[in-house]
Scaffold this active site. Structure first.
Site, PDB file in Angstrom:
ATOM      1  N   THR A   1       0.931  -1.238   0.018  1.00  0.00           N
ATOM      2  CA  THR A   1       0.006  -0.058   0.036  1.00  0.00           C
ATOM      3  C   THR A   1       0.923   1.158   0.220  1.00  0.00           C
ATOM      4  OG1 THR A   1      -0.160  -0.100   2.519  1.00  0.00           O
ATOM      5  CG2 THR A   1      -1.802  -1.136   1.338  1.00  0.00           C
TER       6      THR A   1
ATOM      7  N   VAL B   1       6.125   2.917  -2.938  1.00  0.00           N
ATOM      8  CA  VAL B   1       6.954   1.977  -3.527  1.00  0.00           C
ATOM      9  C   VAL B   1       6.223   0.850  -4.026  1.00  0.00           C
ATOM     10  CG1 VAL B   1       9.112   0.985  -3.857  1.00  0.00           C
ATOM     11  CG2 VAL B   1       9.083   3.214  -2.959  1.00  0.00           C
TER      12      VAL B   1
ATOM     13  N   LYS C   1      -3.521  -3.472   9.693  1.00  0.00           N
ATOM     14  CA  LYS C   1      -4.780  -2.487   9.354  1.00  0.00           C
ATOM     15  C   LYS C   1      -4.958  -2.314   7.965  1.00  0.00           C
ATOM     16  CE  LYS C   1      -1.239   1.316   8.887  1.00  0.00           C
ATOM     17  NZ  LYS C   1      -0.477   2.546   9.559  1.00  0.00           N
TER      18      LYS C   1
ATOM     19  N   CYS D   1      18.159   5.004  -3.577  1.00  0.00           N
ATOM     20  CA  CYS D   1      17.480   5.828  -4.904  1.00  0.00           C
ATOM     21  C   CYS D   1      18.591   6.749  -5.512  1.00  0.00           C
ATOM     22  CB  CYS D   1      16.349   6.194  -4.681  1.00  0.00           C
ATOM     23  SG  CYS D   1      16.352   7.459  -3.460  1.00  0.00           S
TER      24      CYS D   1
ATOM     25  N   GLN E   1      17.018  16.086  -4.229  1.00  0.00           N
ATOM     26  CA  GLN E   1      16.169  14.890  -3.716  1.00  0.00           C
ATOM     27  C   GLN E   1      14.718  15.327  -3.564  1.00  0.00           C
ATOM     28  OE1 GLN E   1      19.876  12.505  -1.999  1.00  0.00           O
ATOM     29  NE2 GLN E   1      17.928  11.503  -1.874  1.00  0.00           N
TER      30      GLN E   1
ATOM     31  N   GLY F   1      11.154  10.903  -1.892  1.00  0.00           N
ATOM     32  CA  GLY F   1      12.243   9.624  -1.105  1.00  0.00           C
ATOM     33  C   GLY F   1      11.991   9.698   0.224  1.00  0.00           C
TER      34      GLY F   1
ATOM     35  N   ARG G   1      17.547  17.993   0.045  1.00  0.00           N
ATOM     36  CA  ARG G   1      16.107  17.972  -0.303  1.00  0.00           C
ATOM     37  C   ARG G   1      15.627  18.950  -0.877  1.00  0.00           C
ATOM     38  NH1 ARG G   1      14.397  12.655  -0.519  1.00  0.00           N
ATOM     39  NH2 ARG G   1      14.440  12.115   1.900  1.00  0.00           N
TER      40      ARG G   1
ATOM     41  N   HIS H   1      14.665  12.583  -8.742  1.00  0.00           N
ATOM     42  CA  HIS H   1      15.885  12.988  -8.175  1.00  0.00           C
ATOM     43  C   HIS H   1      16.689  13.548  -9.287  1.00  0.00           C
ATOM     44  CE1 HIS H   1      14.583  11.599  -4.293  1.00  0.00           C
ATOM     45  NE2 HIS H   1      15.294  10.361  -4.193  1.00  0.00           N
TER      46      HIS H   1
END
Length: 345
Positions: free
Chosen positions: A11, A14, A39, A130, A157, A161, A235, A242
């Site tokens: 879920t 990725v 869950k 990554c 990035q 990520g 970031r 990226h």
């Protein structure tokens, strides 16, 4: 008969991308299971034109599958990857937990495909970070030609990520700024909207962040232990994709023109390098693409045998899900054995 595959963490960002890419791959698949936490049991996720109902990680029988594609986080992987391997399935793990284990291969198929055979030691294969993946795909053909001595890389990035919560924070902060609402940073150390943060993961005693250390250590394990890497990881307020500015020093002379042609014919890469307005690829344009894009290839006039280039990739695809599925395809091409503990084997 095709392979039976469990996607663990189905879920998440990725995990859902893994299911999409798996449905598009040439892998001979008999059955796919969407595995998640309790869950999420019963929640439906897409697999091509099908919907799969999530099953519980705690009770799932992994002897039913030949492969487990893991994207459930480091703590879950630390506990469950050995259990799944003990059940006879080969684990391809997307977390950082197993990457530097000497008995676990760290694999990028375009770079070190032969390393995949090392799965026999623990039944686990690690997917690299990554930012490392897209860089080593670009470095490999250049290293083969002229031997890389040193790499200096600065990353840009995207927030994805760090997972969906980081994407939500960027969205909420951006909306808040336009509507004059206050939104304090929760998952970031500072405001991420309309800002950049030179801090990914925790700080180490060296002064590097762990993300920067990962790029060094993983590149040495995948490409060549003699290659020196200096990284600054940042970031930026983009959702997916990226980018990296890479400065590469070689032992031998290599012109920008020759490097451009080498990269153009190398697997997994696409060169878009026109010295004109817009003649390069940005993160927005790489989203949803399989390739790692290379632009701005040029010689560094301040240092002998040194090139600069710009590297962009979809971090949820090649940086995670796609590389995982490519490892699965690599195993299949090498006659991946069926799970010997399965009743169906």
């Amino acid at each position: 008969m095709g392979y039976r595959i469990a996607v663990v963490g189905a879920t998440g960002n990725v995990g859902t991308e893994m299911l999409t890419i798996l449905s598009e791959s040439d892998l001979d698949v008999e059955k796919v299971y969407a595995v998640a936490s309790r869950k999420s049991v019963g929640r439906e996720v897409s697999y091509g034109d099908k919907e799969l109902k999530c099953v519980d990680l705690e009770t799932f029988d992994f002897t039913q599958v030949d492969l487990a594609l893991m994207s459930a986080g480091g703590e879950v992987s630390k506990i469950w990857s050995p259990k799944i391997a003990a059940a006879g399935a080969i684990v391809i793990d997307n977390s950082s937990t197993w990457r530097m284990d000497p008995d676990v291969p760290l694999v990028v198929p375009e770079v070190n495909a032969d390393a995949v055979d090392g799965y026999k030691k623990k039944g686990i294969i690690a997917n690299p970070n990554c930012s490392t993946i897209q860089m080593v795909v670009a470095l490999k053909p250049l290293h083969d030609r002229a031997k890389i001595k040193r790499v200096v890389v600065s990353t840009y990035q995207s927030v994805s990520g760090g997972g969906k919560k980081n994407m939500d924070e960027l969205w909420l902060q951006t909306k808040g700024i336009y509507s004059n609402d206050q939104f304090q940073p929760v998952n970031f150390t500072k405001q991420i909207a309309f800002n950049v943060i030179p801090h990914i993961d925790v700080f180490m005693d060296s002064g590097d962040t762990k993300e920067e250390w990962k790029m060094k250590a993983e590149t040495m394990k995948i490409l060549d232990p003699k290659v020196k890497v200096s990284a600054t990881c940042v970031r930026v307020p983009t959702f997916v994709g990226h980018a990296e500015s890479i400065n590469i020093e070689f032992e031998e002379e290599l012109s920008a023109d020759e490097a451009r042609e080498l990269l153009r014919i190398s697997p997994g890469l696409m060169v878009v390098d026109k010295q004109e307005d817009g003649g390069y690829v940005t993160p927005v344009e790489c989203v949803g693409e399989y390739a790692t894009f290379i632009s701005r290839i040029r010689e560094d006039s301040t240092q002998d045998n040194t090139l600069n280039l710009w590297c962009v990739s979809d971090n949820l695809r090649k940086g995670a899900a796609l590389n995982t599925v490519q490892i699965a395809e690599l195993l299949a091409n090498r006659k991946l054995p069926r799970n010997a503990k399965s009743k169906a084997a």
